[in-house]
Design an enzyme around this catalytic site. Structure first.
Site, PDB file in Angstrom:
ATOM      1  N   TRP A 148       0.824  -1.213   0.000  1.00 10.61           N
ATOM      2  CA  TRP A 148       0.000   0.000   0.000  1.00 10.61           C
ATOM      3  C   TRP A 148       0.852   1.254   0.000  1.00 10.61           C
ATOM      4  O   TRP A 148       0.500   2.255  -0.638  1.00 10.61           O
ATOM      5  CB  TRP A 148      -0.977  -0.032   1.172  1.00 10.61           C
ATOM      6  CG  TRP A 148      -1.873  -1.226   1.080  1.00 10.61           C
ATOM      7  CD1 TRP A 148      -1.874  -2.335   1.872  1.00 10.61           C
ATOM      8  CD2 TRP A 148      -2.858  -1.459   0.070  1.00 10.61           C
ATOM      9  NE1 TRP A 148      -2.808  -3.237   1.427  1.00 10.61           N
ATOM     10  CE2 TRP A 148      -3.430  -2.734   0.325  1.00 10.61           C
ATOM     11  CE3 TRP A 148      -3.313  -0.723  -1.030  1.00 10.61           C
ATOM     12  CZ2 TRP A 148      -4.435  -3.282  -0.473  1.00 10.61           C
ATOM     13  CZ3 TRP A 148      -4.316  -1.262  -1.827  1.00 10.61           C
ATOM     14  CH2 TRP A 148      -4.860  -2.530  -1.547  1.00 10.61           C
ATOM     15  N   ASP A 198      -1.333   6.705   6.508  1.00 10.74           N
ATOM     16  CA  ASP A 198      -2.414   5.834   6.078  1.00 10.74           C
ATOM     17  C   ASP A 198      -2.625   4.818   7.193  1.00 10.74           C
ATOM     18  O   ASP A 198      -1.822   3.914   7.397  1.00 10.74           O
ATOM     19  CB  ASP A 198      -2.028   5.136   4.770  1.00 10.74           C
ATOM     20  CG  ASP A 198      -3.046   4.091   4.325  1.00 10.74           C
ATOM     21  OD1 ASP A 198      -4.084   3.928   4.994  1.00 10.74           O
ATOM     22  OD2 ASP A 198      -2.790   3.424   3.295  1.00 10.74           O
ATOM     23  N   LYS A 236     -11.863  -1.948   7.795  1.00 15.00           N
ATOM     24  CA  LYS A 236     -11.131  -2.812   8.724  1.00 15.00           C
ATOM     25  C   LYS A 236     -11.707  -2.701  10.136  1.00 15.00           C
ATOM     26  O   LYS A 236     -12.145  -3.680  10.707  1.00 15.00           O
ATOM     27  CB  LYS A 236      -9.644  -2.437   8.751  1.00 15.00           C
ATOM     28  CG  LYS A 236      -9.002  -2.283   7.384  1.00 15.00           C
ATOM     29  CD  LYS A 236      -8.894  -3.581   6.615  1.00 15.00           C
ATOM     30  CE  LYS A 236      -8.140  -3.378   5.321  1.00 15.00           C
ATOM     31  NZ  LYS A 236      -8.029  -4.609   4.528  1.00 15.00           N
TER      32      LYS A 236
END
Length: 355
Positions: free
Chosen positions: A100, A167, A191
């Site tokens: 990511w 992030d 999540k």
């Protein structure tokens, strides 16, 4: 009962599922579904206000930070961050710790100049780099706090002289955040906050208005702040379910309480892996994630058999990402310690049959 260890979209508490499903038919007795109310209605404004208030309370967000609920999850922020913060003539500093962060770096390179200050790619992202220097002239420093694929997590960063962007998609609300070290935090909801489809952005107001490029209106943070996340039709249902989940978290006692539960869940599972004769962890000990536990078998030929064995015993979602192989158990806020113990029981039962 299935024990869902999927990496996301992930498990939420059963009471949240129940209330969210009831609202699909009738929201709070108003005779309309949550799916059909106007985003300009008083009913949705109450939802948005409560969701925003809960984020500020649970994460102890300072008053000079704005809170946004936006489309596109975290991937949309890979572009919005450099568009709004990477001034021409400046360099953005990125820490590369996995898939990511690599995607965030790739997006930023389309917008301006990027310096990767450190990377753990040399060892398949199995650790978090500690030795790196961030220039005091950088426009900002960006890091990914938790790496779902590789099972590593950043537990602390140095206090820097430049804006810090993180992030936090896969560990947001799982632990406290030190906003004296962060200027912008963003996260996909899917999540620990809610269902897929919404991204949370928490941004220090003084960061904005400094770039000299012309921004498309939809990509300008200021426009979304001025419109209270209603610049265009927001993901109404995802925000509503996120609000319900944040209510649940507050009722449990907040982030500090869930953090201690997460510590216990992770420690329990790691101890079982470390004491096993068949399984072993893949991440550096000091960087092991509390959210995504990655492990393999000493005999890879047995992995398919164990996956089938676990699935037959209602353990689902543990197949590891192809970049690492083996297994990944994601133990987000909504997963109980009883599910962790169920996985451990299955691991031990399989081991007794093999060893």
């Amino acid at each position: 009962m299935k024990h869902n260890f999927g990496a996301g979209p992930c498990i939420l508490p059963q009471e949240v599922f129940k209330e969210a499903s009831e609202a699909v038919l009738d929201l709070d007795g108003i005779g309309l579904s949550i799916l059909e109310i106007s985003h300009r209605s008083a009913e949705f404004q109450r939802i948005m206000d409560e969701a925003t208030s809960l984020v500020r309370e649970l994460l102890e967000v300072p008053s000079d930070y704005s809170i946004l609920f936006l489309h596109g999850g975290a991937s949309f922020q890979f572009a919005m961050v450099p568009l709004n913060l990477l001034t021409e003539g400046k360099i953005a500093a990125y820490l590369d710790t996995g898939a990511w962060s690599k995607k965030a770096i790739k997006e930023a390179l389309n917008i301006g100049e990027v310096e990767v200050v450190a990377s753990s790619g040399d060892e398949n992202y199995s650790y978090i780099p500690k030795e790196y220097i961030v220039s005091s002239d950088a426009a900002y420093f960006h890091y990914t706090s938790n790496n779902t694929i590789y099972g590593t997590e950043v537990f602390d960063i140095p206090k820097l002289d430049v804006p810090v962007v993180s992030d936090m998609s896969s560990d947001i609300f799982s632990r406290t955040i030190d906003f004296t070290k962060h200027d912008l935090v963003y996260a996909g909801a899917q999540k620990n906050m809610g269902p897929a489809g919404v991204g949370l952005v928490i941004i220090k107001d003084s960061l904005l208005g400094k770039v000299n490029r012309v921004l498309p209106n939809i990509f300008n943070y200021s426009n979304h702040i001025n419109a209270n996340s209603l610049y265009h039709t927001p993901p109404v249902y995802s925000i509503y379910v996120s609000m319900l989940n944040l209510r649940w978290l507050k009722a449990k006692g907040g982030v500090e309480v869930i953090e201690q539960e997460n510590v216990v869940k992770a420690r329990t599972l790691y101890e079982a892996i470390d004491n096993s004769k068949l399984f072993k962890g893949t991440a550096a000990l000091e960087d092991r994630s509390r959210m995504n536990i990655t492990f393999v078998m000493d005999t890879p030929e047995l992995e398919a058999a164990f996956l089938k064995f676990a699935t037959e015993r209602n353990i689902v979602g543990i197949k590891g990402h192809r970049s690492v192989g083996g297994f990944r158990a994601s133990i987000y806020n909504g997963l109980s310690i009883s599910s962790v113990n169920a996985l451990i029981d299955v691991m031990e039962e399989f081991e007794e049959q093999i060893v």
